[in-house]
Design an enzyme around this catalytic site. Structure first.
Site, PDB file in Angstrom:
ATOM      1  N   ARG A 119     104.348  41.936  13.848  1.00 16.32           N
ATOM      2  CA  ARG A 119     103.539  42.361  14.753  1.00 16.32           C
ATOM      3  C   ARG A 119     102.840  43.606  14.247  1.00 16.32           C
ATOM      4  NH1 ARG A 119     108.008  40.828  17.607  1.00 16.32           N
ATOM      5  NH2 ARG A 119     107.875  38.819  18.402  1.00 16.32           N
ATOM      6  N   LYS A 141      87.729  44.114  12.313  1.00 20.67           N
ATOM      7  CA  LYS A 141      87.646  42.693  12.387  1.00 20.67           C
ATOM      8  C   LYS A 141      88.551  42.241  11.120  1.00 20.67           C
ATOM      9  CE  LYS A 141      83.483  41.656  14.790  1.00 20.67           C
ATOM     10  NZ  LYS A 141      82.213  40.920  14.419  1.00 20.67           N
ATOM     11  N   GLU A 183      72.413  43.981   3.728  1.00 22.72           N
ATOM     12  CA  GLU A 183      73.275  44.589   4.947  1.00 22.72           C
ATOM     13  C   GLU A 183      72.953  46.043   5.338  1.00 22.72           C
ATOM     14  OE1 GLU A 183      75.156  42.640   7.069  1.00 22.72           O
ATOM     15  OE2 GLU A 183      75.980  41.234   6.023  1.00 22.72           O
ATOM     16  N   LYS A 225      77.529  52.036  11.178  1.00 27.02           N
ATOM     17  CA  LYS A 225      78.705  51.147  11.621  1.00 27.02           C
ATOM     18  C   LYS A 225      79.925  51.781  12.516  1.00 27.02           C
ATOM     19  CE  LYS A 225      81.328  47.111  11.068  1.00 27.02           C
ATOM     20  NZ  LYS A 225      81.539  46.098  10.539  1.00 27.02           N
ATOM     21  N   GLU A 235      82.839  44.321  20.423  1.00 27.44           N
ATOM     22  CA  GLU A 235      81.513  43.708  20.249  1.00 27.44           C
ATOM     23  C   GLU A 235      81.003  43.240  21.830  1.00 27.44           C
ATOM     24  OE1 GLU A 235      80.934  41.671  16.655  1.00 27.44           O
ATOM     25  OE2 GLU A 235      79.683  40.068  17.752  1.00 27.44           O
ATOM     26  N   ARG A 239      77.844  46.816  19.585  1.00 26.38           N
ATOM     27  CA  ARG A 239      77.986  46.281  18.296  1.00 26.38           C
ATOM     28  C   ARG A 239      77.107  45.149  18.284  1.00 26.38           C
ATOM     29  NH1 ARG A 239      84.183  45.993  15.939  1.00 26.38           N
ATOM     30  NH2 ARG A 239      83.640  45.102  14.038  1.00 26.38           N
ATOM     31  N   ASN A 243      74.385  42.176  14.595  1.00 25.48           N
ATOM     32  CA  ASN A 243      74.208  40.785  14.373  1.00 25.48           C
ATOM     33  C   ASN A 243      72.768  40.618  14.180  1.00 25.48           C
ATOM     34  OD1 ASN A 243      76.835  40.017  14.789  1.00 25.48           O
ATOM     35  ND2 ASN A 243      76.790  39.903  17.159  1.00 25.48           N
ATOM     36  N   HIS A 246      72.019  37.729  11.741  1.00 30.01           N
ATOM     37  CA  HIS A 246      73.128  36.949  11.622  1.00 30.01           C
ATOM     38  C   HIS A 246      73.056  35.785  12.314  1.00 30.01           C
ATOM     39  CE1 HIS A 246      74.544  40.453   9.349  1.00 30.01           C
ATOM     40  NE2 HIS A 246      75.892  39.766   9.244  1.00 30.01           N
ATOM     41  N   HIS A 250      73.725  32.967   9.719  1.00 35.52           N
ATOM     42  CA  HIS A 250      75.068  32.121   9.865  1.00 35.52           C
ATOM     43  C   HIS A 250      74.710  30.571   9.656  1.00 35.52           C
ATOM     44  CE1 HIS A 250      77.728  35.515  11.631  1.00 35.52           C
ATOM     45  NE2 HIS A 250      77.904  35.544  10.296  1.00 35.52           N
ATOM     46  N   HIS A 263      76.560  35.788   1.629  1.00 34.61           N
ATOM     47  CA  HIS A 263      76.513  35.941   2.808  1.00 34.61           C
ATOM     48  C   HIS A 263      75.179  36.946   3.193  1.00 34.61           C
ATOM     49  CE1 HIS A 263      77.306  37.285   6.976  1.00 34.61           C
ATOM     50  NE2 HIS A 263      77.397  38.567   6.601  1.00 34.61           N
TER      51      HIS A 263
HETATM   52  N1  LIG Z   1      85.719  42.034   8.968  1.00 36.66           N
HETATM   53  C1  LIG Z   1      84.167  42.441   8.979  1.00 36.66           C
HETATM   54  O1  LIG Z   1      83.728  43.177   9.905  1.00 36.66           O
HETATM   55  C2  LIG Z   1      83.298  41.625   7.867  1.00 36.66           C
HETATM   56  C3  LIG Z   1      81.993  41.880   7.823  1.00 36.66           C
HETATM   57  C4  LIG Z   1      81.180  41.236   7.006  1.00 36.66           C
HETATM   58  C5  LIG Z   1      81.653  40.411   6.214  1.00 36.66           C
HETATM   59  N2  LIG Z   1      82.963  39.986   6.456  1.00 36.66           N
HETATM   60  C6  LIG Z   1      83.487  38.938   5.326  1.00 36.66           C
HETATM   61  O2  LIG Z   1      83.681  39.594   3.968  1.00 36.66           O
HETATM   62  C7  LIG Z   1      83.517  38.405   3.154  1.00 36.66           C
HETATM   63  C8  LIG Z   1      82.480  38.729   1.883  1.00 36.66           C
HETATM   64  O3  LIG Z   1      82.900  39.757   1.321  1.00 36.66           O
HETATM   65  P1  LIG Z   1      82.272  40.215  -0.358  1.00 36.66           P
HETATM   66  O4  LIG Z   1      80.767  39.906  -0.104  1.00 36.66           O
HETATM   67  O5  LIG Z   1      82.950  41.427  -0.659  1.00 36.66           O
HETATM   68  O6  LIG Z   1      82.697  39.147  -0.990  1.00 36.66           O
HETATM   69  P2  LIG Z   1      84.303  38.706  -1.778  1.00 36.66           P
HETATM   70  O7  LIG Z   1      85.418  39.610  -1.240  1.00 36.66           O
HETATM   71  O8  LIG Z   1      84.390  37.363  -2.252  1.00 36.66           O
HETATM   72  O9  LIG Z   1      83.707  39.363  -3.066  1.00 36.66           O
HETATM   73  C9  LIG Z   1      82.858  38.879  -4.079  1.00 36.66           C
HETATM   74  C10 LIG Z   1      83.079  38.803  -5.411  1.00 36.66           C
HETATM   75  O10 LIG Z   1      83.350  40.156  -6.426  1.00 36.66           O
HETATM   76  C11 LIG Z   1      84.415  40.398  -6.869  1.00 36.66           C
HETATM   77  N3  LIG Z   1      84.737  41.772  -6.920  1.00 36.66           N
HETATM   78  C12 LIG Z   1      85.283  42.448  -5.879  1.00 36.66           C
HETATM   79  N4  LIG Z   1      85.085  43.808  -6.382  1.00 36.66           N
HETATM   80  C13 LIG Z   1      84.687  43.663  -7.593  1.00 36.66           C
HETATM   81  C14 LIG Z   1      84.323  44.756  -8.327  1.00 36.66           C
HETATM   82  N5  LIG Z   1      84.463  46.103  -8.144  1.00 36.66           N
HETATM   83  N6  LIG Z   1      83.898  44.571  -9.527  1.00 36.66           N
HETATM   84  C15 LIG Z   1      83.556  43.353  -9.993  1.00 36.66           C
HETATM   85  N7  LIG Z   1      84.010  42.259  -9.066  1.00 36.66           N
HETATM   86  C16 LIG Z   1      84.359  42.320  -7.992  1.00 36.66           C
HETATM   87  C17 LIG Z   1      85.541  39.255  -6.375  1.00 36.66           C
HETATM   88  O11 LIG Z   1      86.595  39.038  -7.018  1.00 36.66           O
HETATM   89  C18 LIG Z   1      84.500  38.262  -5.634  1.00 36.66           C
HETATM   90  O12 LIG Z   1      84.640  37.140  -6.789  1.00 36.66           O
HETATM   91  C19 LIG Z   1      83.245  37.351   3.976  1.00 36.66           C
HETATM   92  O13 LIG Z   1      84.315  36.371   4.109  1.00 36.66           O
HETATM   93  C20 LIG Z   1      82.837  37.792   5.293  1.00 36.66           C
HETATM   94  O14 LIG Z   1      83.317  36.875   6.325  1.00 36.66           O
HETATM   95  C21 LIG Z   1      83.848  40.565   7.132  1.00 36.66           C
HETATM   96 ZN   LIG Z   2      76.995  40.633   7.475  1.00 40.21          ZN
END
Ligand SMILES: NC(=O)c1ccc[n+]([C@@H]2O[C@H](COP(=O)([O-])OP(=O)(O)OC[C@H]3O[C@@H](n4cnc5c(N)ncnc54)[C@H](O)[C@@H]3O)[C@@H](O)[C@H]2O)c1
Ligand SMILES: [Zn+2]
Length: 361
Positions: A119, A141, A183, A225, A235, A239, A243, A246, A250, A263
């Site tokens: 938990r 999130k 972003e 942020k 949100e 917040r 979006n 988005h 999306h 993304h």
């Molecule tokens: N929680 C939130 O508020 C929130 C907000 C925006 C996006 N997201 C989520 O984030 C995800 C996307 O995240 P992302 O764009 O970081 O993608 P990701 O985590 O898939 O990373 C992208 C690629 O970069 C590689 N990588 C990571 N760090 C590296 C580094 N320092 N050097 C070389 N390679 C590296 C990873 O192995 C991966 O192949 C989505 O699933 C999205 O839904 C969440």
């Molecule tokens: Zn985004």
């Protein structure tokens, strides 16, 4: 540059985002400062661990790495179960801290594991992509995708600290870096003309990941942020401006089955769609619409969009989580640095905006 500290204050937890070059080498001290429980587990991906794991292992001695795959298609409950398995096998108890070390996928999945294991155990985010540093690591999130939809399973679970080390971005592929920058443009367009101009002015140095140019851009994005999240953890209101881009973004991701675009790239198109909508209503000046389009174009080419069908994109938008009581909320820009939220965008307006952005069908 001096370390930057940004406070996030939400009803569920207050914590600090620390931004500093080579911060991961001092992670041990950060964990002490926030009184993170003694046993430390690091969840990372094989790639990130191979590139940067040695540094973090030196910084938190005795930490046990749990490595899981991090592509978007692995952002599923079975991967979270693998994290639980490793925690159970190691007899992790409430006196444990989970450190996430990777991009947004690792942060979201491992954050969800931390939120639900026993938990809830202590959580520290150490994001390693630009997108994770400016966006996903802050705000609480966490969650995973369901085979039928993105991020359908999740929780709000604030970390105990976020540690951002811009130097780890040196190994990030250029396309991933650019995806994160869209972003950052979002923050500029919605909330800070200063940030918007800075990206434009210092584009080359930012791309070269020169700390003097990059660190302030990350810091300003985190400030925006953090401020928005502090005002509205769940949100319900403010917040929502994050979006921006988005809703259409999306939908564009969904109709291409999350394969064609990163993304951020889909969000870049989404921001252009929102700008066209606002411009067509007379709410956004020609000059500001052009400034956004030029800044996005200046970062490099986006994957093609002409072959997507407007009808499919519209249909995908109707399934968006942001549909409240049947009405789609839309964030429209009114100038560089300000927005308005509307809920009366018609299908006709939407079709026209999508066509102006380049959809042919
Ligand atoms: N929680 C939130 O508020 C929130 C907000 C925006 C996006 N997201 C989520 O984030 C995800 C996307 O995240 P992302 O764009 O970081 O993608 P990701 O985590 O898939 O990373 C992208 C690629 O970069 C590689 N990588 C990571 N760090 C590296 C580094 N320092 N050097 C070389 N390679 C590296 C990873 O192995 C991966 O192949 C989505 O699933 C999205 O839904 C969440
Ligand atoms: Zn985004």
């Amino acid at each position: 540059m001096d370390p930057v500290r940004i406070d996030v204050t939400t009803p569920s937890r207050a914590y600090t985002v620390a931004i500093e070059n080579n911060a991961i080498d001092r992670l041990g001290q950060v964990l002490e400062q926030v009184h993170a429980p003694e046993r430390r587990f690091i969840v990372s991906s094989p790639l990130v661990w191979r590139l940067h794991g040695a540094r973090i292992a030196r910084a938190i001695k005795g930490a046990e790495p749990i490595l899981v795959s991090d592509g978007e298609r692995h952002k599923q409950l079975p991967t979270v179960v693998r994290i639980y398995d490793a925690l159970v096998r190691a007899s992790a108890d409430r006196a444990s801290t989970l450190v996430t070390f990777g991009g947004g996928v690792i942060g979201d999945m491992a954050g969800f594991a931390a939120a639900t294991y026993l938990r809830g155990i202590a959580l520290i985010h150490v994001p390693t992509t630009l997108l994770a540093q400016v966006d996903s690591a802050i705000g609480g999130k966490v969650g995973v995708n369901h085979p039928l939809g993105k991020n359908l399973i999740g929780a709000f679970y604030q970390p105990h600290a976020v540690v951002i080390d811009p130097t780890v971005l040196a190994t990030l592929p250029r396309r991933e870096f650019r995806a994160g920058l869209y972003e950052v443009i979002k923050y500029g367009m919605t909330s800070s003309a200063g940030l918007f101009d800075r990206i434009d002015r210092e584009r080359t140095a930012i791309f070269a990941r020169e700390p003097a140019a990059l660190t302030p851009v990350i810091a300003e994005s985190c400030r925006i942020k953090a401020c928005v999240v502090s005002a509205d953890e769940r949100e319900a209101g403010p917040r929502m401006i994050l979006n921006f881009g988005h809703t259409a973004g999306h939908a564009i991701e969904a109709v291409t089955k999350y394969r064609r675009y990163r993304h951020g790239e889909a969000i870049a198109y989404g921001m252009l769609v929102a700008a066209e909508l606002a411009w067509a209503r007379g709410a956004l000046a020609d000059r500001d619409k052009k400034a956004l389009a030029d800044l996005i174009a200046g970062l490099g080419p986006l994957p093609a969009i002409a072959d997507l069908s407007t009808a499919q994109v519209l249909e995908a938008m109707r399934h968006d989580k942001k549909v409240v009581s049947g009405r789609l909320h839309f964030v429209l820009p009114t100038a560089v640095g300000s927005t308005v939220i509307v809920d009366d965008v018609t299908d006709k307006e939407m079709r026209q905006a999508l066509k102006r952005v380049g959809l042919k069908r």
